[in-house]
Design an enzyme around this catalytic site. Sequence first.
Site, mmCIF file in Angstrom:
data_model
loop_
_atom_site.group_PDB
_atom_site.id
_atom_site.type_symbol
_atom_site.label_atom_id
_atom_site.label_comp_id
_atom_site.label_asym_id
_atom_site.label_seq_id
_atom_site.Cartn_x
_atom_site.Cartn_y
_atom_site.Cartn_z
ATOM 1 N N ASP A 1 -34.906 6.338 67.871
ATOM 2 C CA ASP A 1 -35.318 7.504 68.659
ATOM 3 C C ASP A 1 -34.514 8.760 68.339
ATOM 4 O O ASP A 1 -34.310 9.627 69.194
ATOM 5 C CB ASP A 1 -35.216 7.206 70.176
ATOM 6 C CG ASP A 1 -36.050 5.999 70.562
ATOM 7 O OD1 ASP A 1 -37.117 5.800 69.954
ATOM 8 O OD2 ASP A 1 -35.625 5.263 71.467
ATOM 9 N N GLY B 1 -35.381 11.155 66.444
ATOM 10 C CA GLY B 1 -36.240 12.319 66.178
ATOM 11 C C GLY B 1 -36.852 12.234 64.780
ATOM 12 O O GLY B 1 -37.214 13.255 64.178
ATOM 13 N N LYS B 2 -37.012 11.001 64.289
ATOM 14 C CA LYS B 2 -37.559 10.792 62.940
ATOM 15 C C LYS B 2 -38.977 11.345 62.824
ATOM 16 O O LYS B 2 -39.338 11.946 61.815
ATOM 17 C CB LYS B 2 -37.561 9.286 62.595
ATOM 18 C CG LYS B 2 -36.188 8.655 62.597
ATOM 19 C CD LYS B 2 -36.252 7.152 62.379
ATOM 20 C CE LYS B 2 -36.872 6.382 63.509
ATOM 21 N NZ LYS B 2 -36.123 6.383 64.778
ATOM 22 N N LYS C 1 -40.428 13.824 64.294
ATOM 23 C CA LYS C 1 -40.463 15.279 64.121
ATOM 24 C C LYS C 1 -40.089 15.665 62.684
ATOM 25 O O LYS C 1 -40.747 16.501 62.058
ATOM 26 C CB LYS C 1 -39.510 15.940 65.120
ATOM 27 C CG LYS C 1 -39.389 17.432 64.901
ATOM 28 C CD LYS C 1 -38.453 18.124 65.877
ATOM 29 C CE LYS C 1 -38.094 19.483 65.289
ATOM 30 N NZ LYS C 1 -37.338 20.340 66.194
ATOM 31 N N HIS D 1 -42.871 7.206 67.527
ATOM 32 C CA HIS D 1 -42.454 8.427 66.831
ATOM 33 C C HIS D 1 -43.258 9.604 67.385
ATOM 34 O O HIS D 1 -44.482 9.616 67.304
ATOM 35 C CB HIS D 1 -42.663 8.280 65.323
ATOM 36 C CG HIS D 1 -41.788 7.216 64.725
ATOM 37 N ND1 HIS D 1 -41.784 6.891 63.394
ATOM 38 C CD2 HIS D 1 -40.854 6.419 65.292
ATOM 39 C CE1 HIS D 1 -40.902 5.929 63.172
ATOM 40 N NE2 HIS D 1 -40.333 5.617 64.318
ATOM 41 N N THR E 1 -38.858 -4.530 73.082
ATOM 42 C CA THR E 1 -39.973 -3.687 73.525
ATOM 43 C C THR E 1 -41.170 -4.556 73.947
ATOM 44 O O THR E 1 -42.192 -4.020 74.366
ATOM 45 C CB THR E 1 -40.422 -2.752 72.393
ATOM 46 O OG1 THR E 1 -40.828 -3.565 71.280
ATOM 47 C CG2 THR E 1 -39.304 -1.819 71.961
ATOM 48 N N ARG F 1 -43.567 -18.935 57.580
ATOM 49 C CA ARG F 1 -44.717 -19.019 56.674
ATOM 50 C C ARG F 1 -45.914 -19.821 57.190
ATOM 51 O O ARG F 1 -47.043 -19.378 57.100
ATOM 52 C CB ARG F 1 -44.309 -19.548 55.279
ATOM 53 C CG ARG F 1 -43.394 -18.593 54.550
ATOM 54 C CD ARG F 1 -42.500 -19.316 53.594
ATOM 55 N NE ARG F 1 -41.611 -20.200 54.334
ATOM 56 C CZ ARG F 1 -40.983 -21.237 53.822
ATOM 57 N NH1 ARG F 1 -41.152 -21.548 52.561
ATOM 58 N NH2 ARG F 1 -40.191 -21.985 54.566
ATOM 59 N N ARG G 1 -33.416 5.770 78.571
ATOM 60 C CA ARG G 1 -32.491 5.428 77.481
ATOM 61 C C ARG G 1 -31.057 5.556 77.978
ATOM 62 O O ARG G 1 -30.744 6.470 78.748
ATOM 63 C CB ARG G 1 -32.719 6.366 76.293
ATOM 64 C CG ARG G 1 -34.086 6.166 75.642
ATOM 65 C CD ARG G 1 -34.325 7.185 74.522
ATOM 66 N NE ARG G 1 -35.634 7.017 73.916
ATOM 67 C CZ ARG G 1 -36.374 8.024 73.444
ATOM 68 N NH1 ARG G 1 -35.936 9.269 73.507
ATOM 69 N NH2 ARG G 1 -37.549 7.791 72.894
ATOM 70 N N GLY H 1 -35.250 21.793 69.773
ATOM 71 C CA GLY H 1 -36.381 21.572 70.666
ATOM 72 C C GLY H 1 -37.372 20.660 69.977
ATOM 73 O O GLY H 1 -37.256 20.402 68.778
HETATM 74 P P1 GDP Z 1 -38.188 8.764 66.798
HETATM 75 O O1 GDP Z 1 -38.487 7.392 67.284
HETATM 76 O O2 GDP Z 1 -36.956 8.826 65.985
HETATM 77 O O3 GDP Z 1 -39.361 9.407 66.115
HETATM 78 O O4 GDP Z 1 -37.894 9.626 68.107
HETATM 79 P P2 GDP Z 1 -38.751 9.626 69.471
HETATM 80 O O5 GDP Z 1 -40.011 10.340 69.246
HETATM 81 O O6 GDP Z 1 -38.842 8.257 70.037
HETATM 82 O O7 GDP Z 1 -37.780 10.418 70.441
HETATM 83 C C1 GDP Z 1 -37.341 11.695 70.145
HETATM 84 C C2 GDP Z 1 -37.756 12.619 71.305
HETATM 85 O O8 GDP Z 1 -37.033 13.836 71.193
HETATM 86 C C3 GDP Z 1 -39.220 13.004 71.280
HETATM 87 O O9 GDP Z 1 -39.658 13.197 72.590
HETATM 88 C C4 GDP Z 1 -39.222 14.328 70.512
HETATM 89 O O10 GDP Z 1 -40.330 15.154 70.847
HETATM 90 C C5 GDP Z 1 -37.947 14.927 71.007
HETATM 91 N N1 GDP Z 1 -37.230 15.810 70.066
HETATM 92 C C6 GDP Z 1 -37.109 15.691 68.726
HETATM 93 N N2 GDP Z 1 -36.245 16.605 68.242
HETATM 94 C C7 GDP Z 1 -35.795 17.310 69.321
HETATM 95 C C8 GDP Z 1 -34.855 18.362 69.482
HETATM 96 O O11 GDP Z 1 -34.231 18.847 68.539
HETATM 97 N N3 GDP Z 1 -34.645 18.821 70.761
HETATM 98 C C9 GDP Z 1 -35.315 18.305 71.837
HETATM 99 N N4 GDP Z 1 -35.046 18.811 73.041
HETATM 100 N N5 GDP Z 1 -36.211 17.306 71.706
HETATM 101 C C10 GDP Z 1 -36.435 16.819 70.471
HETATM 102 P P1 IMO Z 2 -38.121 4.048 66.879
HETATM 103 O O1 IMO Z 2 -38.767 3.844 65.534
HETATM 104 C C1 IMO Z 2 -35.315 2.571 69.880
HETATM 105 C C2 IMO Z 2 -34.882 -1.779 70.220
HETATM 106 C C3 IMO Z 2 -35.351 -2.348 71.538
HETATM 107 C C4 IMO Z 2 -34.396 -3.516 71.684
HETATM 108 C C5 IMO Z 2 -34.265 -4.002 70.231
HETATM 109 C C6 IMO Z 2 -35.182 -5.169 69.897
HETATM 110 O O2 IMO Z 2 -38.964 4.734 67.878
HETATM 111 O O3 IMO Z 2 -36.766 4.649 66.704
HETATM 112 P P2 IMO Z 2 -37.783 -5.335 69.401
HETATM 113 O O4 IMO Z 2 -38.970 -4.993 70.248
HETATM 114 O O5 IMO Z 2 -37.739 -4.585 68.113
HETATM 115 O O6 IMO Z 2 -37.626 -6.803 69.208
HETATM 116 O O7 IMO Z 2 -36.508 -4.867 70.282
HETATM 117 O O8 IMO Z 2 -34.592 -2.905 69.415
HETATM 118 N N1 IMO Z 2 -35.876 -0.948 69.506
HETATM 119 C C7 IMO Z 2 -35.870 0.390 69.493
HETATM 120 N N2 IMO Z 2 -35.065 1.274 70.126
HETATM 121 N N3 IMO Z 2 -36.267 3.016 69.034
HETATM 122 C C8 IMO Z 2 -37.067 2.145 68.387
HETATM 123 O O9 IMO Z 2 -37.944 2.545 67.435
HETATM 124 C C9 IMO Z 2 -36.911 0.764 68.623
HETATM 125 N N4 IMO Z 2 -37.524 -0.343 68.170
HETATM 126 C C10 IMO Z 2 -36.870 -1.376 68.710
HETATM 127 O O10 IMO Z 2 -35.204 -1.425 72.584
HETATM 128 O O11 IMO Z 2 -33.131 -3.059 72.084
HETATM 129 MG MG MG Z 3 -38.872 6.365 69.047
#
Ligand code: GDP
Ligand code: IMO
Ligand code: MG
Length: 424
Positions: free
Chosen positions: A12, A14-15, A17, A40, A128, A142, A305, A415
Amino acid sequence: MNSCVIGLQWGDEGKGKIVDILAENSDIVVRYSGGANAGHTVVVGDTKFKLHLLPSGSVRPGTTCVIANGVAVDPQVLLEEIETLGQQDITLNGRLFISGNAHLVMDYHKKEDQLREESLGKNKLGTTVRGIGPCYSDKVGRSYAVRMDDLADLENLKVKLQAIVDYKNKVFSALYDAVPISADELFDKCKVYSEKLSPFRTNTTQFLHKAIADGKSILFEGAQGSLLDLDHGTFPFVTSSNSSSLGMPAGCGVPAKTVDKFIGVIKAYTTRVGAGPFPAEQDNDIGQYIRDRGQEYGTTTGRPRRCGWFDAVPVSYAITIGAIDCIALMHLDTLSGLKELNICKAYEIDGEQTRFFPTNAAQLSRATAVYETVPGWEEEITEVSDFNDLPENAQNYVCRVEEMTGKPVTMIGVGPKRSQTIFR
Ligand code: GDP
Ligand code: IMO
Ligand code: MG
C-alpha cells in the site's frame, strides 16, 4: 526503457499511482505476482479506480496489459473489474493478455483461507481472505491446481474439478466441520469464466519477449511490498508469493536484467495491515493522526492500517535485496502539522544496536526502534509542484530519507491525484 515498480514496505505504498503515471510513457504494463489481495488505487480526475488484478495501466485506453504466469487469478474478481471499467467506457478487448500458466483462485481457496484464519483465532495471520495462500499452496502441490489453460478444455476440467472438490470437502468436513461445496455449481461458474476470459488467454512469456525484441517499453508492476515477500519478508506474516523485485523474473519469464530501472515506492511513514511485528508502530495519537490524514484504510478489505514512523531499517534492506535504483516517496502531505517527526535509523535487539533488518519474526518482535528526531512543518503541501517550494523542513526530511537509504528520491507524492506529484 523498461522499469519495475516495487513496494519497499508492507504494501500500500502508492504503487498504483506511480504505475499509472509511468504508464503514460509505457507500451505495456505487466502484473506478475500476487492476486486480488492487492488493491492498487488510481485517481483520474474525480474518479477513483481500485484495481486488484488488472494492471494499473488499464485505465489508460492505449496501454497493453499483461497478467503473467505468477499471478493468482481470481476469475470472478477479474471479470467484475473488466465490467466495472467497461461501465466507464474503458474496454480491455484486444489489449489484455493473460497467461495460460496463471493459476486460478477458486471458491474453495477463499473458503479455506477464511476457515483457517477463523480456526487460528488470535494466532491468525490477518490475511485478506482472498484465497491467496491456498491457491499458491495448490500451485506448489501441483496435484489439485487449476490454471487459465484448463479453462480451454471444459470436458477435462469437469472431471478435474470433481476430484478436487471431493478432496477439499473431506478436508473442510474433517478439520472445520464446514458445509461442503458443490462441484457442479463451481463447474457452471467455470463455463462462464471460460467463455468470457478465453479471448484474453495467451503465452505471455512469448508475448513479452517479442515485445522486448520489438523495442516496446515495458513497465512491471509489483504487488504487495518487499517485507511481505514469502522468502525474504517477515515470515510467517507475509504473503504467499515473492513480492520483492526478486519475484519479477519468475513471475513473468523475463530476466531481471531486462529492467533498466527498479523504482522503489515508500510512504513518508510506515503502514502495515494484518498481524506481525512492526517496530516503528505508533499505536497512539500519532498513529491515529497519520491514519486520519492519510486515509489509511485497506483498499481491498477496508481494515484500518497500523501506522508508524518512517523506518529506514527495512527500507534499506528492501533496497539491497531488490537492487533498487531510485525512490518514489509518497504521502509527504500526510505528515503536515506534526511539530516533530521521528525516523527510525536502527534497532536495539537484545541490548545491541543494528541497522540490519532481521526477517525472523521472533527476533524482529524484540527490536526497539532507535529514532532520530527532526523538525516537522505546519503548511499544507498538496498544491506544491516544485521541490523548492516545499517548506524547508519538508525538503530536509526528503534529503534525510535519501541519506539514510542511499538512493535518490526522484518522485514525491503530495496527494492522491496524478497532478499531485513532484518530479526531481
Ligand atoms: P498500492 O497498493 O501501493 O497501490 O497503494 P493503495 O492504493 O492500496 O494505497 C495508497 C493510498 O494512498 C490510495 O488511497 C492512494 O490514492 C493514496 N495516495 C497515493 N499517493 C498519495 C500521496 O502522495 N498522498 C496522499 N495523501 N495519498 C496518496
Ligand atoms: P498491495 O498490492 C498490504 C498482507 C495482508 C496480510 C498478509 C497475508 O495493495 O500493496 P494474504 O491475503 O496475501 O495471504 O495476506 O499480507 N497483504 C497486503 N498488505 N497491501 C497488499 O497489497 C497486501 N497483500 C497482502 O494484510 O498481512
Ligand atoms: Mg494496496
